[in-house]
Design a protein around this motif. Structure first.
Motif, PDB file in Angstrom:
ATOM      1  N   TRP A  47       8.933  -4.647 -10.609  1.00 60.27           N
ATOM      2  CA  TRP A  47       8.220  -3.401 -10.838  1.00 60.27           C
ATOM      3  C   TRP A  47       6.868  -3.481 -10.147  1.00 60.27           C
ATOM      4  CZ3 TRP A  47       9.154  -7.118 -14.460  1.00 60.27           C
ATOM      5  CH2 TRP A  47       8.061  -7.771 -14.999  1.00 60.27           C
ATOM      6  N   ASP A  48       6.252  -2.321  -9.990  1.00 59.55           N
ATOM      7  CA  ASP A  48       4.930  -2.264  -9.376  1.00 59.55           C
ATOM      8  C   ASP A  48       3.876  -2.081 -10.459  1.00 59.55           C
ATOM      9  OD1 ASP A  48       5.983  -2.505  -6.831  1.00 59.55           O
ATOM     10  OD2 ASP A  48       6.187  -0.343  -6.562  1.00 59.55           O
ATOM     11  N   SER A  49       2.764  -2.791 -10.311  1.00 57.76           N
ATOM     12  CA  SER A  49       1.651  -2.707 -11.254  1.00 57.76           C
ATOM     13  C   SER A  49       0.361  -2.449 -10.497  1.00 57.76           C
ATOM     14  CB  SER A  49       1.494  -4.017 -12.035  1.00 57.76           C
ATOM     15  OG  SER A  49       2.560  -4.203 -12.925  1.00 57.76           O
ATOM     16  N   CYS A  50      -0.505  -1.680 -11.123  1.00 57.99           N
ATOM     17  CA  CYS A  50      -1.826  -1.455 -10.562  1.00 57.99           C
ATOM     18  C   CYS A  50      -2.620  -2.755 -10.691  1.00 57.99           C
ATOM     19  CB  CYS A  50      -2.526  -0.332 -11.316  1.00 57.99           C
ATOM     20  SG  CYS A  50      -4.203  -0.033 -10.770  1.00 57.99           S
ATOM     21  N   PRO A  51      -3.169  -3.280  -9.615  1.00 57.58           N
ATOM     22  CA  PRO A  51      -3.863  -4.572  -9.674  1.00 57.58           C
ATOM     23  C   PRO A  51      -5.178  -4.537 -10.446  1.00 57.58           C
ATOM     24  CG  PRO A  51      -4.076  -3.614  -7.495  1.00 57.58           C
ATOM     25  CD  PRO A  51      -3.123  -2.742  -8.261  1.00 57.58           C
ATOM     26  N   LYS A  52      -5.704  -3.361 -10.717  1.00 55.35           N
ATOM     27  CA  LYS A  52      -7.014  -3.263 -11.371  1.00 55.35           C
ATOM     28  C   LYS A  52      -7.025  -3.832 -12.781  1.00 55.35           C
ATOM     29  CE  LYS A  52      -8.482   0.785  -8.799  1.00 55.35           C
ATOM     30  NZ  LYS A  52      -8.837   2.217  -8.910  1.00 55.35           N
TER      31      LYS A  52
ATOM     32  N   THR B  77       0.844  -1.175   0.000  1.00 53.21           N
ATOM     33  CA  THR B  77       0.000   0.000   0.000  1.00 53.21           C
ATOM     34  C   THR B  77       0.885   1.233   0.000  1.00 53.21           C
ATOM     35  OG1 THR B  77      -1.707  -1.187   1.226  1.00 53.21           O
ATOM     36  CG2 THR B  77      -1.836   1.211   1.230  1.00 53.21           C
ATOM     37  N   VAL B  78       0.644   2.112  -0.947  1.00 57.20           N
ATOM     38  CA  VAL B  78       1.403   3.345  -1.082  1.00 57.20           C
ATOM     39  C   VAL B  78       0.549   4.482  -0.535  1.00 57.20           C
ATOM     40  CG1 VAL B  78       2.462   4.939  -2.721  1.00 57.20           C
ATOM     41  CG2 VAL B  78       2.618   2.481  -3.111  1.00 57.20           C
ATOM     42  N   THR B  79       1.143   5.304   0.313  1.00 58.06           N
ATOM     43  CA  THR B  79       0.447   6.472   0.846  1.00 58.06           C
ATOM     44  C   THR B  79       1.127   7.725   0.321  1.00 58.06           C
ATOM     45  OG1 THR B  79       1.825   6.485   2.827  1.00 58.06           O
ATOM     46  CG2 THR B  79      -0.240   5.265   2.960  1.00 58.06           C
ATOM     47  N   GLY B  80       0.468   8.823   0.460  1.00 56.32           N
ATOM     48  CA  GLY B  80       1.031  10.078  -0.022  1.00 56.32           C
ATOM     49  C   GLY B  80       0.266  10.595  -1.221  1.00 56.32           C
ATOM     50  N   ARG B  81       0.840  11.552  -1.893  1.00 59.51           N
ATOM     51  CA  ARG B  81       0.147  12.222  -2.991  1.00 59.51           C
ATOM     52  C   ARG B  81       0.323  11.549  -4.343  1.00 59.51           C
ATOM     53  NH1 ARG B  81       0.906  18.679  -1.999  1.00 59.51           N
ATOM     54  NH2 ARG B  81       0.162  18.678   0.148  1.00 59.51           N
ATOM     55  N   LEU B  82       1.421  10.881  -4.554  1.00 57.42           N
ATOM     56  CA  LEU B  82       1.724  10.303  -5.864  1.00 57.42           C
ATOM     57  C   LEU B  82       1.348   8.828  -5.909  1.00 57.42           C
ATOM     58  CD1 LEU B  82       2.936  10.883  -8.637  1.00 57.42           C
ATOM     59  CD2 LEU B  82       5.147  10.205  -7.722  1.00 57.42           C
TER      60      LEU B  82
ATOM     61  N   PRO C 119      -1.267   6.928  -4.799  1.00 60.54           N
ATOM     62  CA  PRO C 119      -1.631   6.227  -3.571  1.00 60.54           C
ATOM     63  C   PRO C 119      -2.528   5.028  -3.858  1.00 60.54           C
ATOM     64  CG  PRO C 119      -3.003   8.159  -3.819  1.00 60.54           C
ATOM     65  CD  PRO C 119      -1.986   8.190  -4.943  1.00 60.54           C
ATOM     66  N   GLY C 120      -2.535   4.093  -2.935  1.00 55.36           N
ATOM     67  CA  GLY C 120      -3.403   2.931  -3.059  1.00 55.36           C
ATOM     68  C   GLY C 120      -2.629   1.636  -3.048  1.00 55.36           C
ATOM     69  N   MET C 121      -3.322   0.573  -3.437  1.00 54.83           N
ATOM     70  CA  MET C 121      -2.724  -0.757  -3.436  1.00 54.83           C
ATOM     71  C   MET C 121      -2.009  -1.017  -4.766  1.00 54.83           C
ATOM     72  SD  MET C 121      -4.389  -4.520  -2.756  1.00 54.83           S
ATOM     73  CE  MET C 121      -5.817  -4.093  -3.679  1.00 54.83           C
ATOM     74  N   TRP C 122      -0.828  -1.604  -4.688  1.00 53.99           N
ATOM     75  CA  TRP C 122      -0.035  -1.965  -5.853  1.00 53.99           C
ATOM     76  C   TRP C 122       0.487  -3.374  -5.660  1.00 53.99           C
ATOM     77  CZ3 TRP C 122       0.653   1.180 -10.110  1.00 53.99           C
ATOM     78  CH2 TRP C 122       0.158   2.473  -9.971  1.00 53.99           C
ATOM     79  N   TYR C 123       0.744  -4.063  -6.773  1.00 52.27           N
ATOM     80  CA  TYR C 123       1.351  -5.387  -6.730  1.00 52.27           C
ATOM     81  C   TYR C 123       2.772  -5.280  -7.251  1.00 52.27           C
ATOM     82  CZ  TYR C 123      -3.284  -7.641  -6.251  1.00 52.27           C
ATOM     83  OH  TYR C 123      -4.520  -8.051  -5.830  1.00 52.27           O
ATOM     84  N   THR C 124       3.718  -5.851  -6.517  1.00 48.95           N
ATOM     85  CA  THR C 124       5.087  -5.960  -6.998  1.00 48.95           C
ATOM     86  C   THR C 124       5.156  -7.226  -7.847  1.00 48.95           C
ATOM     87  OG1 THR C 124       5.959  -4.826  -5.059  1.00 48.95           O
ATOM     88  CG2 THR C 124       7.513  -6.160  -6.332  1.00 48.95           C
ATOM     89  N   MET C 125       5.649  -7.071  -9.070  1.00 46.20           N
ATOM     90  CA  MET C 125       5.708  -8.151 -10.046  1.00 46.20           C
ATOM     91  C   MET C 125       7.158  -8.399 -10.444  1.00 46.20           C
ATOM     92  SD  MET C 125       2.427  -8.573 -10.251  1.00 46.20           S
ATOM     93  CE  MET C 125       2.226  -9.697 -11.628  1.00 46.20           C
TER      94      MET C 125
END
Length: 83
Positions: free
Chosen positions: A71-76, A50-55, A57-63
Protein backbone atom coordinates in the motif's frame (compact mmCIF):
# COMPACT_ATOMS: atom_id res chain seq x y z
CA UNK A 1 -4.68 20.62 6.27
CA UNK A 2 -5.37 23.32 8.85
CA UNK A 3 -8.76 21.68 9.48
CA UNK A 4 -6.90 18.88 11.26
CA UNK A 5 -4.43 20.43 13.71
CA UNK A 6 -3.76 17.06 15.39
CA UNK A 7 -2.50 15.67 12.07
CA UNK A 8 -0.24 18.71 11.59
CA UNK A 9 1.24 18.05 15.04
CA UNK A 10 1.89 14.40 14.13
CA UNK A 11 3.63 15.47 10.92
CA UNK A 12 5.81 17.95 12.82
CA UNK A 13 6.73 15.28 15.39
CA UNK A 14 7.66 12.79 12.65
CA UNK A 15 9.82 15.38 10.85
CA UNK A 16 11.68 16.12 14.08
CA UNK A 17 12.20 12.43 14.94
CA UNK A 18 13.42 11.53 11.44
CA UNK A 19 15.84 14.49 11.34
CA UNK A 20 16.19 14.35 7.55
CA UNK A 21 16.85 10.60 7.40
CA UNK A 22 15.64 8.96 4.18
CA UNK A 23 14.41 5.36 4.17
CA UNK A 24 16.17 2.51 2.43
CA UNK A 25 14.55 -0.69 1.16
CA UNK A 26 13.51 -2.86 4.11
CA UNK A 27 13.55 -0.14 6.79
CA UNK A 28 10.85 -0.74 9.37
CA UNK A 29 8.60 2.27 9.85
CA UNK A 30 5.61 3.26 11.97
CA UNK A 31 2.68 5.35 10.77
CA UNK A 32 1.91 7.74 13.63
CA UNK A 33 -1.47 8.60 12.10
CA UNK A 34 -2.63 4.95 12.29
CA UNK A 35 -4.14 3.70 15.54
CA UNK A 36 -2.56 0.95 17.63
CA UNK A 37 -4.99 -1.68 16.36
CA UNK A 38 -4.36 -0.83 12.71
CA UNK A 39 -2.52 -3.69 10.93
CA UNK A 40 -0.80 -1.14 8.67
CA UNK A 41 0.69 0.85 11.56
CA UNK A 42 4.11 -0.89 11.37
CA UNK A 43 5.45 -1.84 7.95
CA UNK A 44 8.54 -2.12 5.78
CA UNK A 45 9.61 0.52 3.25
CA UNK A 46 9.71 -0.69 -0.36
CA UNK A 47 10.11 2.40 -2.55
CA UNK A 48 9.37 6.08 -2.96
CA UNK A 49 7.19 7.33 -5.79
CA UNK A 50 5.85 10.65 -7.01
CA UNK A 51 2.19 10.91 -7.95
CA UNK A 52 1.10 13.63 -10.37
CA UNK A 53 -2.37 14.76 -11.26
CA UNK A 54 -5.30 16.03 -9.26
CA UNK A 55 -5.85 13.22 -6.77
CA UNK A 56 -3.29 12.96 -3.93
CA UNK A 57 -0.32 14.46 -5.77
CA UNK A 58 3.12 14.43 -4.22
CA UNK A 59 5.57 11.96 -2.76
CA UNK A 60 4.32 8.63 -1.37
CA UNK A 61 6.05 5.60 0.11
CA UNK A 62 5.08 2.09 -0.95
CA UNK A 63 4.98 -0.08 2.17
CA UNK A 64 4.54 -3.81 2.82
CA UNK A 65 3.70 -6.07 5.72
CA UNK A 66 6.21 -8.62 4.44
CA UNK A 67 3.41 -11.08 3.75
CA UNK A 68 2.38 -9.98 0.25
CA UNK A 69 0.30 -6.86 0.93
CA UNK A 70 1.44 -3.50 -0.44
CA UNK A 71 0.00 0.00 0.00
CA UNK A 72 1.01 3.62 -0.33
CA UNK A 73 1.49 5.85 2.72
CA UNK A 74 2.06 9.55 3.07
CA UNK A 75 5.66 9.89 4.34
CA UNK A 76 4.82 12.91 6.52
CA UNK A 77 3.48 10.70 9.33
CA UNK A 78 6.04 7.89 9.16
CA UNK A 79 8.94 7.43 11.55
CA UNK A 80 11.72 4.86 11.66
CA UNK A 81 11.57 1.92 14.07
CA UNK A 82 15.08 0.87 15.00
CA UNK A 83 14.89 -2.52 16.70
Amino acid sequence: MSEYPHIVKIHEKAEKLNAGRKPQFGDKMRNLVAGEGNPRRDAYFVKQKTVTGRLNPGMWYTMTDGEGSFWDSCPKGLIFIDD
